[in-house]
Enzyme design. Sequence first.
Site, mmCIF file in Angstrom:
data_model
loop_
_atom_site.group_PDB
_atom_site.id
_atom_site.type_symbol
_atom_site.label_atom_id
_atom_site.label_comp_id
_atom_site.label_asym_id
_atom_site.label_seq_id
_atom_site.Cartn_x
_atom_site.Cartn_y
_atom_site.Cartn_z
ATOM 1 N N GLU B 199 0.620 -1.187 -0.014
ATOM 2 C CA GLU B 199 -0.095 -0.001 0.000
ATOM 3 C C GLU B 199 0.949 1.224 -0.043
ATOM 4 O OE1 GLU B 199 -3.686 -1.476 2.655
ATOM 5 O OE2 GLU B 199 -2.326 -0.250 3.481
ATOM 6 N N HIS B 234 2.215 -0.841 16.495
ATOM 7 C CA HIS B 234 1.008 -1.187 15.934
ATOM 8 C C HIS B 234 0.207 -2.034 16.700
ATOM 9 C CE1 HIS B 234 2.685 -0.165 11.969
ATOM 10 N NE2 HIS B 234 3.743 -0.797 12.262
ATOM 11 N N ARG B 291 -15.404 -9.121 14.630
ATOM 12 C CA ARG B 291 -15.604 -9.411 15.909
ATOM 13 C C ARG B 291 -15.923 -8.209 16.735
ATOM 14 N NH1 ARG B 291 -10.031 -8.564 15.160
ATOM 15 N NH2 ARG B 291 -9.277 -6.925 16.758
#
Lengths: 172, 494
Positions: B199, B234, B291
């Site tokens: 990306e 992250h 979820r």
Amino acid sequence: MRYVILRDGEQVPVEVLEREGGYLVKLGGVTHAVDSREVVPGLLSLLVNGKSWEVTVYSPEPHFYHVHLWDGMRRVELLSPIDVVMRNQGGTTAGRGLHVRSPMPGKVVRVLVAPGQRVSRGDGLVVVEAMKMQNELQAQGDGIVREVRAREGENVEGGVDLVLMDPVDGDG
Amino acid sequence: MKKVLIANRGEIAVRIIRALRDMEMSAVAVYSEADRTARHVRLADEAYCIGPPPSSQSYLNMDAILDVAKRSGAEAIHPGYGFLSENAEFASRCAEAGLVFIGPPPAAIRAMGEKTQARRIMAKAGVPVVPGTLEPLRDAEEAAAEAEKVGYPVMLKAAAGGGGKGMRLVHEAKELRAAFRDASSEAVQSFGDGSVYLEKAILKPRHIEMQILADAHGNVIYMGERECSIQRRHQKIVEEAPSPMVGPQMRAAMGEIAVKAARAVGYVNAGTIEFLVDERSQFYFMEMNTRLQVEHAVTEMVTGIDLARAQIRIAAGEKLRLRQEELSIRGSAIECRIYAEDPENHFLPCPGKIEAVRLPEGPGVRVDSSVFTQGEVSLYYDPMVAKVVTWGRDRVMAARSMIRALQEFQIVGIRTNRNFLLQIVSHPEFLEGHLDTGFIPRILGEREFRSPGPHPVADIAAAIFAYESARRQQPCAGAAATGPSAWRRAVGRG
């Protein structure tokens, strides 16, 4: 009872006196009236000249104290005067060198150094995977790798020496 | 639906049990041998052992869990987060066993589970995606070619999973080959699949995610966004709702895109669309989490909606009660994740026994946790200690309450990142709302993250601790007539 705090190469005298159900603590020329209660083992409630402090203290090894105040952790090295003399005579700390041991059971993922290699403080030595995370164990000082006991892919116990190192230039 | 099995542990299992209790439903817990005295076991109505401590043999053991469902007569399974919550095979096996899986259909899990497929589906549905490849890369050569097309810097990412594993930021062409190799091998280790895609790297991105709820009758609504830019490697550690940079129009725009994304995969139940937002407030689909998320509590605090209960109701076939126009965001909520890790030592996890713990309480404070005095933070599972959530009429109030709550938090026996969290929420940049995913690296760099300077009270405490420890070890000499007696050793809850 007299103690000495070792900090930045200096000796700071501390004295603890029992007085009227509490303590007088002499530190840096100031005498503090301290009321101390151990709420649970390791958790102290201190009233120092009327101010209230909650402190947790943990001693990972003799003479070393990890003291948590609300704003962070401080390492305090505190000895009795006899301990200071013995240390100066080279008695106490039997040089563990800069050996790196695994802090907990895990798996060796990567070995980053080889025997004979010179490393600096902060250099990565071994990567150990534990609790779903990879952790890089680093040299605590400048030195030379003496022996590498970690093997990639191997499971290790906690507290096992993984890399043996000797300090250079009198460090460690 | 009367009886639900929770295929999880720790704080989320407790959370789900509480939702079931609120609905007067029966809760079935499963536990590994390491968790016999865990709080979720003790709060449940029924509890069954499913295996030895390692997750692969217990909380990931589908056979064992499905067997307990059968034996206990549970009608549904709530998977929590992590473990089997995004396992399409498990969702299918539940259906085959005649059990309701409290979550989306297996097809939706599968569609969003492989990241390049998710990007393709979204691009086709007209959802903006980060420029880059829509298929996994064949090799480093293709990666280099694609990188030239979108322009450096680029981000290499694992196709089979997230959480920061298998990700590499590449600034220049000459770094690409090595980065591709590293990302791929890390991906193999973490997910068993080394596929990597590419990306365009968004500089100073914000990570803003949108909560959605979808019922089985075709109704989909968005529940407002969460700001999750405060991350270390992250991993999210501080989250909030609403985002300081999102106003009503941007919320509506992102929300409608999120609803479109959910419809594109036939989504049912609770889900979250993660967006990357650039400096011009352009937002791009990054991934979808199929979820309930760790940080769902901040959305609950500002909307007044119980998401876990909503999940159970949706799974029981009910229609969504809330209409989109009725959604109202009130006040501001912040969550801090307290982990058993040592920021002073490279954030190494610190499992161990909790000798004593005091969780914060009081106005505007909510704590989701399963820890208890004399309990263990296990080395077999993630080192979450507690989620501390605060709510305030505005963001400043929420932050002040968070500072108070974190200061109140007290634990003896293990190290936590509590002080690090305090530094974050007290930082001027945080209080001003200047957040992007570079926040943590910046403050770690600027403040030379180390112990604070000497403090006389620390010295006094060490001296008294040493004095009292030595006295305890001397059976006779210690009981000095003038000294404090054993009576004064008050042991309390703290």
